[in-house]
Design a protein around this motif. Structure first.
Motif, PDB file in Angstrom:
ATOM      1  N   TYR A  31      57.259   3.412   9.483  1.00 30.82           N
ATOM      2  CA  TYR A  31      56.946   3.013   8.114  1.00 30.82           C
ATOM      3  C   TYR A  31      55.574   2.352   7.935  1.00 30.82           C
ATOM      4  O   TYR A  31      55.012   2.397   6.844  1.00 30.82           O
ATOM      5  CB  TYR A  31      58.026   2.056   7.586  1.00 30.82           C
ATOM      6  CG  TYR A  31      59.390   2.693   7.503  1.00 30.82           C
ATOM      7  CD1 TYR A  31      59.636   3.710   6.583  1.00 30.82           C
ATOM      8  CD2 TYR A  31      60.413   2.288   8.344  1.00 30.82           C
ATOM      9  CE1 TYR A  31      60.888   4.300   6.505  1.00 30.82           C
ATOM     10  CE2 TYR A  31      61.669   2.874   8.268  1.00 30.82           C
ATOM     11  CZ  TYR A  31      61.897   3.885   7.352  1.00 30.82           C
ATOM     12  OH  TYR A  31      63.127   4.477   7.281  1.00 30.82           O
ATOM     13  N   GLU A  32      55.044   1.704   8.976  1.00 31.01           N
ATOM     14  CA  GLU A  32      53.850   0.881   8.798  1.00 31.01           C
ATOM     15  C   GLU A  32      52.657   1.684   8.266  1.00 31.01           C
ATOM     16  O   GLU A  32      52.005   1.280   7.287  1.00 31.01           O
ATOM     17  CB  GLU A  32      53.458   0.201  10.110  1.00 31.01           C
ATOM     18  CG  GLU A  32      52.335  -0.812   9.925  1.00 31.01           C
ATOM     19  CD  GLU A  32      52.103  -1.675  11.153  1.00 31.01           C
ATOM     20  OE1 GLU A  32      51.588  -2.788  10.997  1.00 31.01           O
ATOM     21  OE2 GLU A  32      52.444  -1.237  12.273  1.00 31.01           O
ATOM     22  N   ILE A  35      53.463   2.991   4.584  1.00 31.25           N
ATOM     23  CA  ILE A  35      53.385   1.915   3.588  1.00 31.25           C
ATOM     24  C   ILE A  35      51.937   1.476   3.391  1.00 31.25           C
ATOM     25  O   ILE A  35      51.481   1.274   2.255  1.00 31.25           O
ATOM     26  CB  ILE A  35      54.262   0.732   4.020  1.00 31.25           C
ATOM     27  CG1 ILE A  35      55.746   1.120   3.968  1.00 31.25           C
ATOM     28  CG2 ILE A  35      54.010  -0.486   3.125  1.00 31.25           C
ATOM     29  CD1 ILE A  35      56.688   0.076   4.529  1.00 31.25           C
ATOM     30  N   SER A  36      51.201   1.322   4.494  1.00 31.11           N
ATOM     31  CA  SER A  36      49.809   0.887   4.410  1.00 31.11           C
ATOM     32  C   SER A  36      48.956   1.890   3.624  1.00 31.11           C
ATOM     33  O   SER A  36      48.106   1.504   2.820  1.00 31.11           O
ATOM     34  CB  SER A  36      49.225   0.705   5.815  1.00 31.11           C
ATOM     35  OG  SER A  36      49.926  -0.280   6.528  1.00 31.11           O
ATOM     36  N   THR A  37      49.202   3.184   3.857  1.00 26.56           N
ATOM     37  CA  THR A  37      48.430   4.224   3.172  1.00 26.56           C
ATOM     38  C   THR A  37      48.714   4.222   1.672  1.00 26.56           C
ATOM     39  O   THR A  37      47.780   4.271   0.855  1.00 26.56           O
ATOM     40  CB  THR A  37      48.749   5.613   3.763  1.00 26.56           C
ATOM     41  OG1 THR A  37      48.450   5.611   5.161  1.00 26.56           O
ATOM     42  CG2 THR A  37      47.921   6.696   3.068  1.00 26.56           C
ATOM     43  N   PHE A  38      49.987   4.160   1.304  1.00 29.24           N
ATOM     44  CA  PHE A  38      50.326   4.153  -0.117  1.00 29.24           C
ATOM     45  C   PHE A  38      49.843   2.879  -0.797  1.00 29.24           C
ATOM     46  O   PHE A  38      49.400   2.917  -1.954  1.00 29.24           O
ATOM     47  CB  PHE A  38      51.837   4.320  -0.310  1.00 29.24           C
ATOM     48  CG  PHE A  38      52.280   5.748  -0.270  1.00 29.24           C
ATOM     49  CD1 PHE A  38      52.079   6.590  -1.349  1.00 29.24           C
ATOM     50  CD2 PHE A  38      52.904   6.270   0.860  1.00 29.24           C
ATOM     51  CE1 PHE A  38      52.476   7.916  -1.319  1.00 29.24           C
ATOM     52  CE2 PHE A  38      53.305   7.590   0.914  1.00 29.24           C
ATOM     53  CZ  PHE A  38      53.090   8.422  -0.182  1.00 29.24           C
ATOM     54  N   ARG A  39      49.904   1.752  -0.076  1.00 28.54           N
ATOM     55  CA  ARG A  39      49.359   0.510  -0.628  1.00 28.54           C
ATOM     56  C   ARG A  39      47.857   0.625  -0.864  1.00 28.54           C
ATOM     57  O   ARG A  39      47.331   0.189  -1.888  1.00 28.54           O
ATOM     58  CB  ARG A  39      49.638  -0.660   0.319  1.00 28.54           C
ATOM     59  CG  ARG A  39      50.956  -1.370   0.040  1.00 28.54           C
ATOM     60  CD  ARG A  39      51.030  -2.691   0.778  1.00 28.54           C
ATOM     61  NE  ARG A  39      49.932  -3.593   0.424  1.00 28.54           N
ATOM     62  CZ  ARG A  39      49.826  -4.844   0.876  1.00 28.54           C
ATOM     63  NH1 ARG A  39      50.746  -5.324   1.697  1.00 28.54           N
ATOM     64  NH2 ARG A  39      48.816  -5.596   0.509  1.00 28.54           N
ATOM     65  N   MET A  40      47.162   1.227   0.098  1.00 32.33           N
ATOM     66  CA  MET A  40      45.717   1.406  -0.028  1.00 32.33           C
ATOM     67  C   MET A  40      45.372   2.237  -1.251  1.00 32.33           C
ATOM     68  O   MET A  40      44.493   1.878  -2.051  1.00 32.33           O
ATOM     69  CB  MET A  40      45.176   2.073   1.236  1.00 32.33           C
ATOM     70  CG  MET A  40      43.699   2.447   1.200  1.00 32.33           C
ATOM     71  SD  MET A  40      43.374   4.125   0.543  1.00 32.33           S
ATOM     72  CE  MET A  40      44.126   5.153   1.801  1.00 32.33           C
ATOM     73  N   PHE A  42      47.240   2.848  -3.958  1.00 40.14           N
ATOM     74  CA  PHE A  42      47.612   2.133  -5.183  1.00 40.14           C
ATOM     75  C   PHE A  42      46.621   1.017  -5.490  1.00 40.14           C
ATOM     76  O   PHE A  42      46.168   0.855  -6.629  1.00 40.14           O
ATOM     77  CB  PHE A  42      49.024   1.571  -5.037  1.00 40.14           C
ATOM     78  CG  PHE A  42      49.439   0.674  -6.178  1.00 40.14           C
ATOM     79  CD1 PHE A  42      49.803   1.212  -7.402  1.00 40.14           C
ATOM     80  CD2 PHE A  42      49.449  -0.709  -6.022  1.00 40.14           C
ATOM     81  CE1 PHE A  42      50.171   0.390  -8.461  1.00 40.14           C
ATOM     82  CE2 PHE A  42      49.815  -1.541  -7.065  1.00 40.14           C
ATOM     83  CZ  PHE A  42      50.181  -0.981  -8.291  1.00 40.14           C
ATOM     84  N   GLN A  43      46.265   0.244  -4.462  1.00 46.06           N
ATOM     85  CA  GLN A  43      45.367  -0.892  -4.655  1.00 46.06           C
ATOM     86  C   GLN A  43      43.977  -0.439  -5.099  1.00 46.06           C
ATOM     87  O   GLN A  43      43.351  -1.069  -5.958  1.00 46.06           O
ATOM     88  CB  GLN A  43      45.282  -1.716  -3.369  1.00 46.06           C
ATOM     89  CG  GLN A  43      46.561  -2.507  -3.083  1.00 46.06           C
ATOM     90  CD  GLN A  43      46.640  -3.056  -1.676  1.00 46.06           C
ATOM     91  OE1 GLN A  43      47.677  -3.543  -1.245  1.00 46.06           O
ATOM     92  NE2 GLN A  43      45.546  -2.987  -0.926  1.00 46.06           N
TER      93      GLN A  43
END
Length: 231
Positions: A31-32, A35-40, A42-43
């Motif tokens: 997941y790491e 999750i990090s890619t989708f957060r990037m 979105f942010q």
């Protein structure tokens, strides 16, 4: 400047899938990276729309809030990988990042760039972001290495020496490689947007000296604040 269609942009995820496969296989963490890619994504989309608003509305109080927010978040991220997650330790990291960051931000905006107005969002926000992200990464490496050396019963001065050298490796490597191995992000972006390469070089020299000195000063301040606790 060439606009990248969203479909073309999605092609960059293909090699990332390869990395994710082996990261999951070898670390058993599926997941790491996702999750990090989708957060990037979105942010960055969120900040893109937010920057449009900020560039149109030059408000000094908003600028001050953004800088404070950057320091707060970068401190929290730096604290994430440490053993000591106390508020006292957080305050030391916060102080180190804030002092180093503000020194460099004022130096560059007020004296190097010599802007007519101190708070010019198109300059202050990107430069502040680079400064605080850099100090955050340097401190994370320094603290993580320092804590490991202290656990091994290494004396404070030796542990500090090892940690300081470790956290400066990426910064020094960047100085040695720039122009020979890599064209850094800011310089590349300016060249792609049509800026004269020699002008882009001056900006990049400013950024490179800022990166190594902000990393070094924040680390020095942290260890000066932390010495009394360890001694």
């Amino acid at each position: 400047m060439q606009t990248i269609p969203f479909f073309n942009l999605s092609l960059t995820l293909i090699p990332l899938l390869f990395v994710w496969y082996y990261y999951n296989k070898w670390t058993n963490d599926k997941y790491e990276i996702i999750i990090s890619t989708f957060r990037m994504i979105f942010q960055l989309l969120l900040i893109g729309y937010f920057l449009i608003f900020l560039f149109e509305k030059k408000d000094n109080f908003i600028g001050l809030f953004i800088v404070l927010f950057m320091v707060t978040v970068s401190t929290w991220i730096a604290l994430r990988n440490t053993n000591d997650k106390s508020f006292k330790h957080y305050s030391k990291i916060f102080t180190a990042i804030a002092i180093s960051g503000i020194i460099h931000l004022v130096l560059i905006i007020e004296f190097v760039l010599d802007l007519k107005e101190f708070y010019e969002p198109r300059f202050v926000i990107p430069i502040a972001g680079m400064i605080f992200a850099n100090t955050m990464n340097a401190l994370s490496l320094a603290i993580e290495r320092f804590e490991k050396e202290i656990i091994r019963d290494v004396v404070f001065e030796k542990a500090r020496e090892i940690a300081f050298k470790a956290c400066m490796i990426p910064q020094i490597n960047s100085l040695l490689a720039v122009g020979l191995v890599s064209l850094p992000g800011m310089m590349t972006g300016q060249i792609l947007s049509g800026v004269d390469p020699l002008i882009a070089v001056r900006y990049q020299i400013m950024i490179m000296t800022m990166i190594i000195s902000s990393a070094g000063i924040s680390t020095v301040i942290y260890f000066l604040l932390n010495k009394s606790k360890v001694s």
